[in-house]
Design an enzyme around this catalytic site. Structure first.
Site, PDB file in Angstrom:
ATOM      1  N   HIS A  69      45.131 -11.474  47.486  1.00  0.00           N
ATOM      2  CA  HIS A  69      44.936 -10.068  47.839  1.00  0.00           C
ATOM      3  C   HIS A  69      44.974  -9.208  46.580  1.00  0.00           C
ATOM      4  O   HIS A  69      45.437  -9.657  45.525  1.00  0.00           O
ATOM      5  CB  HIS A  69      46.074  -9.609  48.758  1.00  0.00           C
ATOM      6  CG  HIS A  69      47.402  -9.649  48.062  1.00  0.00           C
ATOM      7  ND1 HIS A  69      48.210 -10.762  48.087  1.00  0.00           N
ATOM      8  CD2 HIS A  69      48.029  -8.753  47.258  1.00  0.00           C
ATOM      9  CE1 HIS A  69      49.274 -10.532  47.349  1.00  0.00           C
ATOM     10  NE2 HIS A  69      49.194  -9.319  46.822  1.00  0.00           N
ATOM     11  N   HIS A 155      44.237  -5.963  40.534  1.00  0.00           N
ATOM     12  CA  HIS A 155      44.122  -7.393  40.240  1.00  0.00           C
ATOM     13  C   HIS A 155      44.393  -8.229  41.481  1.00  0.00           C
ATOM     14  O   HIS A 155      44.944  -7.723  42.463  1.00  0.00           O
ATOM     15  CB  HIS A 155      45.159  -7.778  39.178  1.00  0.00           C
ATOM     16  CG  HIS A 155      46.550  -7.677  39.729  1.00  0.00           C
ATOM     17  ND1 HIS A 155      47.229  -6.476  39.791  1.00  0.00           N
ATOM     18  CD2 HIS A 155      47.365  -8.591  40.314  1.00  0.00           C
ATOM     19  CE1 HIS A 155      48.399  -6.664  40.371  1.00  0.00           C
ATOM     20  NE2 HIS A 155      48.516  -7.941  40.704  1.00  0.00           N
TER      21      HIS A 155
HETATM   22  O1  ACK Z   1      50.169  -9.649  42.795  1.00  0.00           O
HETATM   23  P1  ACK Z   1      50.768  -8.493  43.429  1.00  0.00           P
HETATM   24  O2  ACK Z   1      50.035  -7.205  43.372  1.00  0.00           O
HETATM   25  O3  ACK Z   1      52.264  -8.278  42.942  1.00  0.00           O
HETATM   26  O4  ACK Z   1      51.113  -8.821  44.941  1.00  0.00           O
HETATM   27  C1  ACK Z   1      52.481  -8.750  45.226  1.00  0.00           C
HETATM   28  C2  ACK Z   1      52.748  -7.831  46.391  1.00  0.00           C
HETATM   29  O5  ACK Z   1      53.199  -6.600  45.837  1.00  0.00           O
HETATM   30  C3  ACK Z   1      53.829  -8.358  47.334  1.00  0.00           C
HETATM   31  O6  ACK Z   1      54.971  -8.672  46.629  1.00  0.00           O
HETATM   32  C4  ACK Z   1      53.201  -6.652  44.435  1.00  0.00           C
HETATM   33  N1  ACK Z   1      54.433  -5.997  43.970  1.00  0.00           N
HETATM   34  C5  ACK Z   1      55.724  -6.409  44.113  1.00  0.00           C
HETATM   35  N2  ACK Z   1      56.570  -5.516  43.586  1.00  0.00           N
HETATM   36  C6  ACK Z   1      55.813  -4.496  43.097  1.00  0.00           C
HETATM   37  C7  ACK Z   1      56.099  -3.271  42.444  1.00  0.00           C
HETATM   38  N3  ACK Z   1      57.345  -2.906  42.172  1.00  0.00           N
HETATM   39  N4  ACK Z   1      55.070  -2.485  42.077  1.00  0.00           N
HETATM   40  C8  ACK Z   1      53.803  -2.841  42.332  1.00  0.00           C
HETATM   41  N5  ACK Z   1      53.457  -3.978  42.965  1.00  0.00           N
HETATM   42  C9  ACK Z   1      54.439  -4.797  43.343  1.00  0.00           C
HETATM   43  C10 ACK Z   1      53.147  -8.101  44.051  1.00  0.00           C
END
Ligand code: ACK
Length: 223
Positions: A69, A155
């Protein structure tokens, strides 16, 4: 009686359709297989293994995430700042369950993460929350991140090394983009898929010759 607040999800984002996931995983795994055989990569192998001469199988090195995703807003079930406001945006409500085609324009590999850079369209940027690019960014990197166009952090995480959380992929991507902007590019290697660039400390960036597109649905994580 007090009305119960609607619950907020872990995050909102574009989720790749299952058949698209398979296609993207295969294409990107092929790249990893080639990368760890390149002489240029082997020269910097210690940045992955901690010691020179040791080999690394990148396919084993990165663990695959559950569902591919592109996160728009990390809500943390409402604990994250601006989560409720985002969920209530008209554009968010209207876009739920709709189809979107994402365009992957580059791949990144670091000792921590393996990811795909997504180039958002004007329409897709309407779902990108203000300030999302700089959330959780180290103060030292903030000025460079603020100078990048909105949506630079977009990303798809394709894998993380042991003990690394997915949130790291976006941070690694921002670091790479900031280094590129400063002109701090190292060795370049031409590959079938595009131009591979080394950016110090085990960071690699593959600019794709042809973008890889993926069909997605905009929704929220059910978990
Ligand atoms: O690869 P990603 O975008 O990195 O997909 C997961 C998703 O949310 C579920 O965990 C993203 N994620 C986790 N913590 C944060 C945060 N503090 N800020 C932005 N994205 C986050 C993670």
């Amino acid at each position: 009686t007090k009305q119960k607040e609607p619950e907020l999800p872990l995050f909102f984002g574009w989720f790749l359709l299952p058949e698209e996931e398979e296609r993207i995983k295969c294409a990107t795994m092929d790249f990893l297989k080639t990368l760890d055989t390149l002489e240029a990569f082997k020269e910097h192998i210690s940045e992955f293994t901690g010691e020179a001469e040791k080999e690394v199988d990148l396919e084993q090195y990165f663990q695959n995430p559950l569902q591919l995703h592109c996160t728009t807003k990390f809500c943390d079930y409402g604990k994250a700042e601006g989560a409720k406001e985002y969920a209530e945006l008209q554009v968010v409500k209207e876009s739920l369950a709709k189809s979107y085609e994402l365009s992957v324009t580059a791949l990144i590999v670091t000792p921590r993460t393996f990811g795909a850079r997504v180039a958002l369209t004007e329409t897709q940027l309407k779902l990108w929350p203000e300030g999302a690019d700089k959330e959780g960014v180290a103060p030292a990197l903030l000025p460079s991140v603020e100078a990048l166009p909105a949506g630079s952090r977009a990303h798809v995480t394709l894998g993380c090394s042991a003990g690394v959380e997915e949130v790291q992929t976006g941070l690694d991507l921002l670091e790479i983009l900031a280094l590129q902007k400063e002109g701090k590019e190292g060795t370049q290697v031409e590959m079938d898929l595009g131009t591979l660039t080394y950016l110090s400390e085990g960071r690699w960036f593959l600019a794709l010759r042809e973008p890889i597109t993926a069909d997605t649905t905009f929704t929220f994580a059910a978990l």
